[in-house]
Design an enzyme around this catalytic site. Structure first.
Site, PDB file in Angstrom:
ATOM      1  N   SER A   3      41.551  75.581  17.025  1.00 10.79           N
ATOM      2  CA  SER A   3      42.427  76.543  17.504  1.00 10.79           C
ATOM      3  C   SER A   3      43.249  76.259  16.692  1.00 10.79           C
ATOM      4  O   SER A   3      44.092  76.341  16.324  1.00 10.79           O
ATOM      5  CB  SER A   3      43.073  75.957  18.993  1.00 10.79           C
ATOM      6  OG  SER A   3      43.387  74.413  19.084  1.00 10.79           O
ATOM      7  N   TYR A  33      44.792  76.944  23.107  1.00 11.31           N
ATOM      8  CA  TYR A  33      44.181  77.266  23.448  1.00 11.31           C
ATOM      9  C   TYR A  33      44.199  77.257  24.957  1.00 11.31           C
ATOM     10  O   TYR A  33      43.448  77.295  26.205  1.00 11.31           O
ATOM     11  CB  TYR A  33      42.767  77.024  22.952  1.00 11.31           C
ATOM     12  CG  TYR A  33      41.613  77.401  21.782  1.00 11.31           C
ATOM     13  CD1 TYR A  33      41.712  78.792  21.462  1.00 11.31           C
ATOM     14  CD2 TYR A  33      40.315  77.998  21.849  1.00 11.31           C
ATOM     15  CE1 TYR A  33      41.832  79.434  20.895  1.00 11.31           C
ATOM     16  CE2 TYR A  33      39.601  77.867  20.439  1.00 11.31           C
ATOM     17  CZ  TYR A  33      40.881  79.634  20.407  1.00 11.31           C
ATOM     18  OH  TYR A  33      39.730  79.869  19.019  1.00 11.31           O
ATOM     19  N   GLY A  34      44.596  75.322  25.344  1.00  9.17           N
ATOM     20  CA  GLY A  34      44.411  74.881  26.495  1.00  9.17           C
ATOM     21  C   GLY A  34      45.360  75.631  27.420  1.00  9.17           C
ATOM     22  O   GLY A  34      44.737  75.646  28.511  1.00  9.17           O
ATOM     23  N   CYS A  80      36.130  71.209  19.191  1.00  8.83           N
ATOM     24  CA  CYS A  80      37.122  71.463  20.181  1.00  8.83           C
ATOM     25  C   CYS A  80      36.731  71.566  21.677  1.00  8.83           C
ATOM     26  O   CYS A  80      35.591  71.881  21.854  1.00  8.83           O
ATOM     27  CB  CYS A  80      38.243  72.566  19.429  1.00  8.83           C
ATOM     28  SG  CYS A  80      39.311  73.538  21.218  1.00  8.83           S
ATOM     29  N   ASN A  81      37.094  70.538  21.791  1.00 10.39           N
ATOM     30  CA  ASN A  81      36.908  70.146  23.563  1.00 10.39           C
ATOM     31  C   ASN A  81      37.107  71.774  24.601  1.00 10.39           C
ATOM     32  O   ASN A  81      35.801  71.904  25.344  1.00 10.39           O
ATOM     33  CB  ASN A  81      37.170  69.653  24.011  1.00 10.39           C
ATOM     34  CG  ASN A  81      37.062  68.067  22.918  1.00 10.39           C
ATOM     35  OD1 ASN A  81      36.076  67.473  24.503  1.00 10.39           O
ATOM     36  ND2 ASN A  81      37.642  67.758  22.583  1.00 10.39           N
ATOM     37  N   CYS A  95      40.492  65.666  23.060  1.00  7.47           N
ATOM     38  CA  CYS A  95      41.170  66.814  22.152  1.00  7.47           C
ATOM     39  C   CYS A  95      40.993  66.325  21.169  1.00  7.47           C
ATOM     40  O   CYS A  95      41.430  65.311  20.546  1.00  7.47           O
ATOM     41  CB  CYS A  95      41.920  67.051  22.894  1.00  7.47           C
ATOM     42  SG  CYS A  95      43.534  67.797  22.078  1.00  7.47           S
ATOM     43  N   HIS A 141      42.705  67.052  18.651  1.00  3.89           N
ATOM     44  CA  HIS A 141      43.744  66.859  18.082  1.00  3.89           C
ATOM     45  C   HIS A 141      44.417  65.282  18.475  1.00  3.89           C
ATOM     46  O   HIS A 141      45.227  64.618  17.822  1.00  3.89           O
ATOM     47  CB  HIS A 141      44.726  67.724  19.235  1.00  3.89           C
ATOM     48  CG  HIS A 141      44.912  69.025  18.667  1.00  3.89           C
ATOM     49  ND1 HIS A 141      44.032  69.690  18.348  1.00  3.89           N
ATOM     50  CD2 HIS A 141      45.751  69.652  17.642  1.00  3.89           C
ATOM     51  CE1 HIS A 141      44.438  70.748  17.927  1.00  3.89           C
ATOM     52  NE2 HIS A 141      45.628  70.753  17.264  1.00  3.89           N
TER      53      HIS A 141
HETATM   54  N1  DGL Z   1      41.913  70.778  19.421  1.00  2.00           N
HETATM   55  C1  DGL Z   1      41.482  71.309  20.575  1.00  2.00           C
HETATM   56  C2  DGL Z   1      40.233  70.478  21.701  1.00  2.00           C
HETATM   57  O1  DGL Z   1      39.955  69.635  20.876  1.00  2.00           O
HETATM   58  C3  DGL Z   1      42.722  71.703  21.720  1.00  2.00           C
HETATM   59  C4  DGL Z   1      43.760  71.861  21.474  1.00  2.00           C
HETATM   60  C5  DGL Z   1      44.347  73.386  22.007  1.00  2.00           C
HETATM   61  O2  DGL Z   1      45.435  73.044  23.591  1.00  2.00           O
HETATM   62  O3  DGL Z   1      44.528  74.388  21.756  1.00  2.00           O
HETATM   63  O4  DGL Z   1      41.278  70.809  23.012  1.00  2.00           O
END
Ligand code: DGL
Length: 263
Positions: free
Chosen positions: A11, A42-43, A74-75, A189, A191
């Site tokens: 995301s 995305y969360g 991305c999880n 996540c 990030h």
């Molecule tokens: N990097 C994303 C993950 O691994 C999430 C970040 C978001 O909230 O978009 O879940």
């Protein structure tokens, strides 16, 4: 010789934690990095709408870049859409990223494990099923953080972050119960690995922080064994694609540091 790239998808810029490991294991493949920054974070998305968005987006991305493999780094996206993407695009290879609940359950000594993720990932049935299947004997606390992904983005762009804010976001991960303490926090996540030093610094006691970036890169490496050798010498120009078309200040410089040119 294979000229098609490996596509990494997130995301935002969190998926670069996976790219960092992949660059070590698969240095000669051309890469495309896709940040759906127009839809970040995305969360916070409702599941049906996000699923629809991702399937539509992948139809375009697969057509445009014709990747040999797509790594959903991305999880939040994987736990929602990995099965659906495989169904919708049956000829394609997808590598998913899911919370490392199984290794955490195998490694914990206290039996108290926390999963730090976006609010989307902690809500997913996929995540609940992992706990039921692999961590039934542990006490697993799911911690959905509203702000950590954005704090990680800020840290990566600007090089500094409000440590008190990080401390507040991770505090619910630390549980004391019957004389035992949480000993593992799963970074669910992509990030979050970028903030792990700040998390270590502000944690109330030391824990193991499980980061899956290397395991995901290893999975991509294993799957790439079936591919023809890459034609790239590793010095070609890799592309970073921002769905907004106008990434915020600092993104361009950041992706350049990871070997991409922003589109
Ligand atoms: N990097 C994303 C993950 O691994 C999430 C970040 C978001 O909230 O978009 O879940």
């Amino acid at each position: 010789m294979e000229t098609r790239p490996i596509l990494f998808f997130d995301s935002g810029i969190g998926g670069l934690s996976v790219v960092k490991e992949a660059r070590i294991l698969l240095p000669r493949r051309p890469y495309v990095y896709v940040a759906d920054d127009a839809a970040f974070p995305y969360g916070a998305w409702e599941e049906g709408a996000l699923l629809e968005r991702m399937v539509g987006l992948f139809a375009e991305l697969l057509e445009t870049y014709r990747p040999v493999m797509s790594v959903i780094a991305c999880n939040t996206a994987s736990t929602l859409a990995i099965h659906r993407l495989r169904e919708a695009f049956p000829g394609e290879t997808f590598v998913g990223t899911v919370p490392a609940i199984k290794p955490a359950a195998e490694r914990t000594r206290s039996g108290l494990v926390s999963v730090l993720a976006t609010p989307g990932t902690v809500k997913r049935q996929y995540t609940r099923d992992l706990i039921r299947d692999y961590a039934a004997k542990c006490h697993v606390r799911l911690v959905g953080s509203e702000n950590l992904a954005a704090l990680a983005e800020q840290y990566m762009r600007e090089g500094h972050v409000d440590e008190a804010a990080v401390e507040r976001e991770i505090a619910p991960c630390f549980v004391e119960q019957d004389g035992k303490r949480t000993d593992i926090v799963v970074l669910a996540c992509t990030h979050y690995p970028f903030l792990v030093n700040r998390m270590r610094k502000t944690a109330p006691w030391p824990v193991d922080w499980i980061d899956t970036s290397e395991a995901i890169a290893r999975r991509a490496l294993a799957l790439s064994a079936n591919l023809p050798p890459p034609s790239s010498d590793g010095n070609g120009q890799d592309i970073a694609h921002f769905t907004s078309g106008a990434p915020v200040e600092g993104y361009r410089r950041l992706v350049t540091g990871f070997g991409f040119i922003a589109r």
